[in-house]
Design an enzyme around this catalytic site. Structure first.
Site, PDB file in Angstrom:
ATOM      1  N   SER A 289     -13.217  -5.048   1.138  1.00  0.00           N
ATOM      2  CA  SER A 289     -14.003  -4.262   0.442  1.00  0.00           C
ATOM      3  C   SER A 289     -15.516  -4.190   0.042  1.00  0.00           C
ATOM      4  CB  SER A 289     -13.472  -5.113  -1.600  1.00  0.00           C
ATOM      5  OG  SER A 289     -13.821  -3.774  -2.988  1.00  0.00           O
TER       6      SER A 289
ATOM      7  N   TYR B 126       0.961  -0.891   0.046  1.00  0.00           N
ATOM      8  CA  TYR B 126       0.032   0.075  -0.031  1.00  0.00           C
ATOM      9  C   TYR B 126       1.244   1.592   0.626  1.00  0.00           C
ATOM     10  CZ  TYR B 126      -3.517  -2.833   1.373  1.00  0.00           C
ATOM     11  OH  TYR B 126      -4.996  -4.476   1.936  1.00  0.00           O
TER      12      TYR B 126
ATOM     13  N   GLY C 254     -17.054   1.040  -2.975  1.00  0.00           N
ATOM     14  CA  GLY C 254     -16.861   2.319  -3.344  1.00  0.00           C
ATOM     15  C   GLY C 254     -18.705   2.147  -4.429  1.00  0.00           C
ATOM     16  N   THR C 255     -18.824   1.345  -4.880  1.00  0.00           N
ATOM     17  CA  THR C 255     -20.092   0.440  -5.899  1.00  0.00           C
ATOM     18  C   THR C 255     -20.941   0.611  -5.187  1.00  0.00           C
ATOM     19  OG1 THR C 255     -18.217  -0.248  -7.234  1.00  0.00           O
ATOM     20  CG2 THR C 255     -20.954  -1.073  -7.886  1.00  0.00           C
ATOM     21  N   LEU C 256     -21.303   0.142  -4.014  1.00  0.00           N
ATOM     22  CA  LEU C 256     -22.546   0.063  -3.328  1.00  0.00           C
ATOM     23  C   LEU C 256     -23.602   1.222  -2.782  1.00  0.00           C
ATOM     24  CD1 LEU C 256     -22.002  -3.542  -1.983  1.00  0.00           C
ATOM     25  CD2 LEU C 256     -24.154  -2.647  -3.301  1.00  0.00           C
TER      26      LEU C 256
ATOM     27  N   LYS D 260     -22.167   5.391  -6.440  1.00  0.00           N
ATOM     28  CA  LYS D 260     -22.411   6.592  -6.757  1.00  0.00           C
ATOM     29  C   LYS D 260     -20.649   6.900  -8.144  1.00  0.00           C
ATOM     30  CE  LYS D 260     -17.266   6.161  -4.758  1.00  0.00           C
ATOM     31  NZ  LYS D 260     -15.982   7.000  -4.110  1.00  0.00           N
TER      32      LYS D 260
END
Length: 347
Positions: free
Chosen positions: A235, A53, A240-242, A245
């Site tokens: 995830s 990371y 971030g899909t749910l 946006k």
């Protein structure tokens, strides 16, 4: 905050784990420090990071997230209050900046990776050390189908555990976990530890789990329950899909999809259709869509901790608050109906 037992250990970890992979890329050091301050104030005692990371991984950002955590430990003196998890990268020819590109899960690599992480994290021990992905070809990172290569050679899990045993004995690591593993891989590690008590027993598995990816339930959930190898869900909002946006082709500036050229496993027509319905369920119930998605994950019996990540403080507060959200039965039933129509569209 709620807490869970980590495997068969005596450690109690917060049911919400603070994910950190944006620090050093989408978040500054100061923002990372602020997130850790707030998380601890809310009762979170579990941080998860990795040597590779920030994400998306590059030579320039390799190790920067661990460095941010290390400076926070140095500044606050709160290392004893935190259950710290990090990971070693597995083989990946594209990641040639990590140990010369020879990132096996053998004794040499494990020793070097642990020592390097300890320096960046400014600590003398890691609570949970995880292999980031297996040392063999498996169906992960968006692949459902498995392609078998009978000629493939790979490191036996017993060899990795033997090397980890020496590191644990040296006091540098307390417990061992897996990430992005398969049922076969988990059971091979469990069996190898059962064969030799000197080997560390796997205490957790960090795999994707969300409303768009419930594949963990198929083969790994039973193992998690029967062998006490609980899920650290990553995830949980499907990148971030749910949150909704990305619906209708939106690509918000600064979002993960906008910055990560590798693409998203959740960017497909089936995931879009399922997300539309999940977002509609949340809004009809007066809920934040992302918070609803997290609250669902929080209820899973095989879950040890739900790894959240945020780029803004407001998002972080909303995500953490999911621990106190009890979903109405009508919402759960609606969620299950969508899953039946669109099973696992984002593996």
């Amino acid at each position: 905050m709620k807490y869970s037992r980590l495997g068969r250990t005596d450690l109690q970890v917060s049911r919400i784990c603070l994910g950190t992979m944006t620090w050093g890329k989408r978040n500054t050091e100061a923002e990372g420090h602020a997130q850790m301050d707030h998380a601890v104030d809310q009762g979170i005692n579990f941080f998860d990071t990795a040597e590779m990371y920030a994400v998306p991984p590059t030579a320039e950002t390799y190790g920067t997230t661990e460095t941010v955590i290390g400076t926070w430990f140095e500044k606050t003196g709160k290392r004893p209050d935190i259950v710290l998890a990090t990971k070693i990268v597995g083989p990946n020819p594209r990641m040639d900046w990590a140990r010369g590109g020879k990132t096996q899960l053998d004794a040499k690599n494990l020793r070097q990776a642990v020592d390097d992480s300890l320096k960046r994290l400014k600590t003398d021990y890691i609570d949970l050390y995880q292999t980031h992905w297996p040392n063999r070809g498996v169906n992960i990172f968006g692949r459902l189908g498995y392609t078998h290569n009978p000629d493939e050679t790979f490191l036996d899990p017993a060899e990795t555990l033997d090397a980890m045993a020496e590191i644990v004995k040296a006091g540098k690591v307390r417990y061992f976990g897996l990430s992005n593993e398969t049922p076969w891989g988990v059971m091979r590690h469990v069996a190898a530890a059962d064969e030799d008590p000197a080997r560390p027993r796997v205490v957790s598995i960090q795999n994707p789990y969300s409303l768009l990816n419930r594949t963990f339930e198929i083969g790994l959930a039973e193992i998690a329950m029967r062998e006490q190898v609980g899920l650290l869900a990553y995830s949980p909002m499907a990148g971030g899909t749910l949150s909704g946006k990305y619906l209708d082709g939106a690509l918000p500036e600064g979002s993960r999809r906008a910055l990560d050229g590798r693409g998203s496993r959740y960017d497909n027509p089936q995931a879009e259709a399922a997300t539309e319905r999940y977002v509609a369920i949340a809004r009809e119930a007066g809920l934040d869509p992302g918070q609803m998605a997290l609250a669902y994950v929080n209820t899973r019996e095989f879950l040890t901790s739900n790894i959240i990540g945020a780029t803004s403080m407001q998002q972080l507060k909303t995500d953490i608050a999911s621990i106190d959200l009890d979903l109405p039965e009508s919402v759960v039933e609606a969620i299950e109906a969508v899953h039946k129509d669109h099973p696992n569209p984002g593996p």
